[in-house]
Scaffold this active site. Structure first.
Site, PDB file in Angstrom:
ATOM      1  N   ASP A  68      -6.883 -32.723 -49.495  1.00  0.00           N
ATOM      2  CA  ASP A  68      -6.703 -31.425 -50.448  1.00  0.00           C
ATOM      3  C   ASP A  68      -5.603 -30.586 -50.127  1.00  0.00           C
ATOM      4  O   ASP A  68      -5.457 -29.502 -50.810  1.00  0.00           O
ATOM      5  CB  ASP A  68      -8.099 -30.772 -50.392  1.00  0.00           C
ATOM      6  N   LYS A 126      -1.006 -33.705 -51.178  1.00  0.00           N
ATOM      7  CA  LYS A 126      -0.360 -34.951 -51.230  1.00  0.00           C
ATOM      8  C   LYS A 126      -0.206 -35.534 -52.422  1.00  0.00           C
ATOM      9  O   LYS A 126       1.112 -35.902 -53.156  1.00  0.00           O
ATOM     10  CB  LYS A 126      -0.725 -36.106 -50.008  1.00  0.00           C
ATOM     11  N   THR A 127      -1.238 -35.900 -53.349  1.00  0.00           N
ATOM     12  CA  THR A 127      -1.200 -36.306 -54.454  1.00  0.00           C
ATOM     13  C   THR A 127      -0.326 -35.596 -55.480  1.00  0.00           C
ATOM     14  O   THR A 127       0.465 -36.138 -56.208  1.00  0.00           O
ATOM     15  CB  THR A 127      -2.385 -37.009 -54.998  1.00  0.00           C
ATOM     16  N   HIS A 130      -3.802 -41.932 -44.184  1.00  0.00           N
ATOM     17  CA  HIS A 130      -3.611 -42.265 -43.185  1.00  0.00           C
ATOM     18  C   HIS A 130      -4.058 -43.754 -43.116  1.00  0.00           C
ATOM     19  O   HIS A 130      -3.510 -44.284 -42.399  1.00  0.00           O
ATOM     20  CB  HIS A 130      -4.363 -41.575 -42.072  1.00  0.00           C
TER      21      HIS A 130
HETATM   22  P1  GDP Z   1      -4.568 -34.473 -51.366  1.00  0.00           P
HETATM   23  O1  GDP Z   1      -5.875 -34.673 -51.136  1.00  0.00           O
HETATM   24  O2  GDP Z   1      -3.842 -33.985 -50.299  1.00  0.00           O
HETATM   25  O3  GDP Z   1      -3.613 -35.683 -52.415  1.00  0.00           O
HETATM   26  O4  GDP Z   1      -4.520 -33.097 -52.354  1.00  0.00           O
HETATM   27  P2  GDP Z   1      -4.380 -32.954 -54.138  1.00  0.00           P
HETATM   28  O5  GDP Z   1      -3.021 -33.254 -54.563  1.00  0.00           O
HETATM   29  O6  GDP Z   1      -5.442 -33.855 -54.730  1.00  0.00           O
HETATM   30  O7  GDP Z   1      -4.520 -31.458 -54.400  1.00  0.00           O
HETATM   31  C1  GDP Z   1      -5.777 -30.916 -53.897  1.00  0.00           C
HETATM   32  C2  GDP Z   1      -5.973 -29.562 -54.793  1.00  0.00           C
HETATM   33  O8  GDP Z   1      -4.982 -28.655 -54.591  1.00  0.00           O
HETATM   34  C3  GDP Z   1      -5.840 -29.871 -56.359  1.00  0.00           C
HETATM   35  O9  GDP Z   1      -6.879 -29.163 -56.969  1.00  0.00           O
HETATM   36  C4  GDP Z   1      -4.373 -29.665 -56.690  1.00  0.00           C
HETATM   37  O10 GDP Z   1      -4.511 -29.019 -58.267  1.00  0.00           O
HETATM   38  C5  GDP Z   1      -4.221 -28.184 -55.918  1.00  0.00           C
HETATM   39  N1  GDP Z   1      -2.913 -28.121 -55.570  1.00  0.00           N
HETATM   40  C6  GDP Z   1      -2.069 -29.034 -54.938  1.00  0.00           C
HETATM   41  N2  GDP Z   1      -0.796 -28.498 -54.829  1.00  0.00           N
HETATM   42  C7  GDP Z   1      -0.858 -27.173 -55.107  1.00  0.00           C
HETATM   43  C8  GDP Z   1       0.095 -26.216 -54.877  1.00  0.00           C
HETATM   44  O11 GDP Z   1       1.237 -26.466 -54.725  1.00  0.00           O
HETATM   45  N3  GDP Z   1      -0.325 -24.913 -55.424  1.00  0.00           N
HETATM   46  C9  GDP Z   1      -1.581 -24.786 -55.848  1.00  0.00           C
HETATM   47  N4  GDP Z   1      -2.051 -23.489 -56.171  1.00  0.00           N
HETATM   48  N5  GDP Z   1      -2.710 -25.733 -55.988  1.00  0.00           N
HETATM   49  C10 GDP Z   1      -2.434 -26.836 -55.505  1.00  0.00           C
END
Ligand code: GDP
Length: 591
Positions: free
Chosen positions: A105, A108-109, A152
């Site tokens: 969260d 990354k994605t 990971h």
């Molecule tokens: P992952 O689990 O690392 O791949 O995280 P995700 O890309 O799925 O992001 C998790 C949540 O954080 C999602 O609801 C995204 O919309 C939000 N999010 C990701 N990057 C940002 C950012 O730079 N700013 C904000 N405000 N929200 C973000």
């Protein structure tokens, strides 16, 4: 005096942990010296050094201790991917391959998507993209390849097979959440892989973003940001607004200029399968990342125990291509079966050669299934040392608190031996988890758990992967065992063998003390002669002989899984509901 390496700053609480004193003790000392501080207040190095001195430690600045620098990693190259034997004149620059790691969260994605957008926006190939597990983008006329499967598991799965596709790791840390367990894990993975780490301080657009706090947390983990005088590049990014994405890409190119990834395109291709699946109507498909040479239609390939003739090559824009050079990910059709992601592929001269190699591997894999892998154990180490074998002993160390972790680490690193070098691959606070076991498997380490226990997943992983996980509660026993093993003198010892587990469901008091644990046996069995460990939140709070084992009003010798019982211990009467009781018997360990 004991040495203690400290970062530029720590909070009072963190310093207290490292000094193995209580917070109030440290606050009292600080107050006595005119420093008014609460638990969360940050202290500078000089103040910490004075306090450390008072509690019997000699403080050393982390910056002055290059041994602790992140460049500890080593690159273990699969022989097929080892380019050191290539004629330097045949090597040309190739795009860097970047993997994005970080806590769930943290974005990354989203970052990978935002980066991908930069290319789609430029309108290339009609803007149609295809998810194949990796993609390439162009920045300033140069290419960068991103592995599109963050996480990971993929990273370790690849490394476990000797694959090594990543040139640069982007560590994503959410500015509002900071360094979390999987962030720590990611740091360890990148270090073990020996790749440079670049930090994306993501979600910088959030109101509650606290970049300063994250920078400090990174410093504490030997990733000192450049703006703090260290060598770790940090970019503030927002996957949402797109802020910092350009800078991130520029930095990747800059690091790539230093790393200078190269390959020889004029050879049959070798690379790694980074994704694979079975598609209806198209048969098995695999995404291949070419790492050396060039892959062409009609090539005979083999990957693990799968072979085939390349029928089509499709890039990440969905375009059919005739060939793929180094760092270009392509979808390959024409394979006979689904390949395991992380497998290394290579082009063979003839179909027959490819088939033979695949069949031979298949046969070996079957054979290996019959006999589980054996990794290094302390007992093996002793034998191998006696035969002049092993040169480095890798350790993954876990302890219940910072203080004991540092103490243990210090003692282990003090062990000196002319023939065996001890390397601590990772030292972190917490229970032994599955990821620790995976890291140990990848780095061929022994896991040392100090005053901690494994979780269920970790135990299963250790068993499946043959990782030696050892538990101790006295530091000198750790160093003693290691020393004996290094000298080839390690002898069978008596170990505790787990019999069963029970959960405390209700506590009964005797004379006002919580002496009887009304428990439910969740696993195995509990016998009257067992030694019992009491675990609370994964930590051991007591260990002792059983005084009584009862079912209803009767003393019994044994209670099996699925039954309730009352347990009392000889020297413990502070049970709490939810405690986990582990019953052990002592047996001689087999070598
Ligand atoms: P992952 O689990 O690392 O791949 O995280 P995700 O890309 O799925 O992001 C998790 C949540 O954080 C999602 O609801 C995204 O919309 C939000 N999010 C990701 N990057 C940002 C950012 O730079 N700013 C904000 N405000 N929200 C973000």
């Amino acid at each position: 005096m004991k040495k203690l390496t400290l970062p530029a700053t720590l909070t009072v609480k963190e310093l207290a942990d490292r000094l193995s004193v209580s917070g109030p003790q440290l606050i009292k000392y600080l107050m006595g010296n005119g420093v008014m501080a609460n638990l969360n207040q940050a202290l500078d190095f000089d103040t910490m050094a004075l306090a450390a001195d008072n509690f019997g430690f000699e403080a050393e600045s982390e910056d002055a201790a290059p041994a602790a620098a992140p460049a500890e990693g080593r690159r273990v190259r699969h022989p097929l991917l080892d380019l050191s034997k290539e004629d330097p004149a045949s090597l040309v620059a190739r795009p860097p391959v970047v993997t994005v790691l970080g806590h769930v969260d943290h974005g990354k994605t989203s970052l990978l998507d935002a980066i991908r957008q930069t290319k789609v926006a430029s309108g290339e190939a009609g803007g149609i993209t295809q998810r194949i597990g990796a993609y390439q983008i162009e920045k300033n006329g140069r290419l960068i390849t991103f592995i599109d499967t963050p996480g990971h598991a993929a990273f370790t799965a690849m490394r476990a097979r000797g694959a090594d596709v990543t040139d640069i790791a982007v560590l994503v840390v959410a500015a509002d959440d900071g360094v979390m367990p999987q962030t720590e894990e990611a740091i360890q993975h990148a270090r073990t892989a020996g790749v440079p780490i670049l930090v994306a301080l993501n979600k910088i657009d959030r109101d509650n973003a606290n970049p300063e706090r994250v920078l400090q947390q990174l410093s504490e983990r030997e990733l000192v940001p450049e703006e703090y005088g260290g060598s770790t590049p940090v970019v503030r990014t927002s996957a949402r607004t797109g802020q910092g994405i350009d800078d991130l890409l520029d930095l990747i190119l800059l690091i790539s200029d230093i790393e200078e990834p190269k390959a020889n395109p004029n050879k049959p291709a070798v690379g790694t399968v980074i994704d694979a699946n079975l598609e209806r109507g198209r048969g098995p498909m695999a995404t291949a990342l070419v790492q050396n040479g060039t892959l062409r239609i009609g090539d005979n390939v083999v990957a693990g125990s799968v072979f085939g003739k390349v029928r089509a090559l499709i890039d990440d824009t969905g375009k059919r291509v005739k060939e793929a050079g180094p760092s270009l990910p392509v979808l390959v059709t024409g394979l006979t079966d689904v390949v395991v992601a992380g497998e290394i592929f290579q082009v063979m001269e003839t179909e027959r050669a490819a088939r033979n190699l695949a069949e031979q591997r298949g046969f070996q894999a079957e054979k290996q299934k019959a006999q589980p892998v054996r990794r290094i154990t302390l007992a093996d180490l002793a034998n191998q040392v006696a035969e002049g074998g092993i040169k480095t002993l890798n350790l993954v160390v876990k302890a219940e608190a910072n203080g004991s972790l540092e103490a243990l680490r210090g003692q282990i690193l003090k062990i000196e031996d002319p023939t065996v070098r001890i390397k601590i691959v990772s030292a972190t606070v917490g229970e032994v988890g599955e990821s620790d076991v995976n890291l140990a498997a990848v780095s061929d380490s022994i896991v040392i758990g100090f005053n901690v226990r494994p979780d269920v997943a970790a135990r299963a992983a250790a068993e499946a992967q043959g990782v030696d996980v050892r538990y101790y509660d006295v530091i000198y026993q750790v160093t003693d065992d290691i020393q004996k093993a290094i000298k080839g003198l390690y002898e069978p010892t008596f170990v505790e063998v787990l019999q069963g587990r029970a959960e405390v469901r209700k506590v009964f008091t005797v004379d006002g003390r919580a002496a009887i644990a009304g428990s439910y046996v969740t696993e195995g069995r509990i016998t009257r002669n067992a030694i019992v460990r009491v675990l609370r939140d994964g930590k051991e709070v007591a260990k002792g002989r059983m005084a009584q084992l009862r079912r209803f009003r009767d003393d019994v010798r044994e209670v099996a899984q699925g039954y309730e019982c009352g347990i009392t211990l000889e020297d413990f009467s502070e049970f709490q509901e939810g405690d986990i009781l582990e019953a052990y018997v002592v047996e001689q360990q087999n070598l």
